[in-house]
Design a protein around this motif. Sequence first.
Motif, PDB file in Angstrom:
ATOM      1  N   MET A   5     -74.069 -48.785 -31.279  1.00 50.37           N
ATOM      2  CA  MET A   5     -73.191 -47.779 -30.739  1.00 50.37           C
ATOM      3  C   MET A   5     -72.117 -47.386 -31.739  1.00 50.37           C
ATOM      4  O   MET A   5     -71.822 -46.208 -31.893  1.00 50.37           O
ATOM      5  N   ILE A   6     -71.533 -48.367 -32.399  1.00 48.85           N
ATOM      6  CA  ILE A   6     -70.500 -48.075 -33.388  1.00 48.85           C
ATOM      7  C   ILE A   6     -71.099 -47.325 -34.572  1.00 48.85           C
ATOM      8  O   ILE A   6     -70.476 -46.402 -35.103  1.00 48.85           O
ATOM      9  N   LEU A   7     -72.307 -47.692 -34.957  1.00 46.66           N
ATOM     10  CA  LEU A   7     -72.965 -47.008 -36.071  1.00 46.66           C
ATOM     11  C   LEU A   7     -73.181 -45.537 -35.747  1.00 46.66           C
ATOM     12  O   LEU A   7     -72.924 -44.667 -36.591  1.00 46.66           O
ATOM     13  N   ARG A   8     -73.608 -45.245 -34.534  1.00 49.15           N
ATOM     14  CA  ARG A   8     -73.801 -43.839 -34.139  1.00 49.15           C
ATOM     15  C   ARG A   8     -72.486 -43.071 -34.149  1.00 49.15           C
ATOM     16  O   ARG A   8     -72.435 -41.920 -34.582  1.00 49.15           O
ATOM     17  N   PHE A   9     -71.428 -43.709 -33.688  1.00 46.60           N
ATOM     18  CA  PHE A   9     -70.119 -43.054 -33.713  1.00 46.60           C
ATOM     19  C   PHE A   9     -69.677 -42.768 -35.147  1.00 46.60           C
ATOM     20  O   PHE A   9     -69.196 -41.677 -35.446  1.00 46.60           O
ATOM     21  N   CYS A  10     -69.859 -43.738 -36.038  1.00 48.06           N
ATOM     22  CA  CYS A  10     -69.475 -43.549 -37.441  1.00 48.06           C
ATOM     23  C   CYS A  10     -70.315 -42.454 -38.108  1.00 48.06           C
ATOM     24  O   CYS A  10     -69.789 -41.663 -38.908  1.00 48.06           O
ATOM     25  N   GLU A  11     -71.597 -42.407 -37.793  1.00 42.34           N
ATOM     26  CA  GLU A  11     -72.447 -41.348 -38.336  1.00 42.34           C
ATOM     27  C   GLU A  11     -72.013 -39.983 -37.826  1.00 42.34           C
ATOM     28  O   GLU A  11     -71.951 -39.015 -38.585  1.00 42.34           O
TER      29      GLU A  11
END
Length: 81
Positions: A1-7
């Motif tokens: 989830m955090i990776l998607r937000f950062c992307e």
Amino acid sequence: MILRFCEWLAETPWSIALHESLYGYAIVESVHVWALCIFLSMAVLLDLRLLGLALRDVPVSTVIRRLLPWSQAGFAVMVMT
């Protein structure tokens, strides 16, 4: 989830403009470091007062009342940058 937000954040127009700007990133980073210095210096000054090593003749409540707005402003700017 955090990776998607950062992307997602990295692909926003504001983020792209910031990284492609010649001076934008440097200015934002400089303001961030300045705010960090303000925040930490206020914390150190308060700690020195609590230890009795500085501002001995000024009541702690007065020191807190005077330093807290600067500390909060430094923290807010630091978070925004």
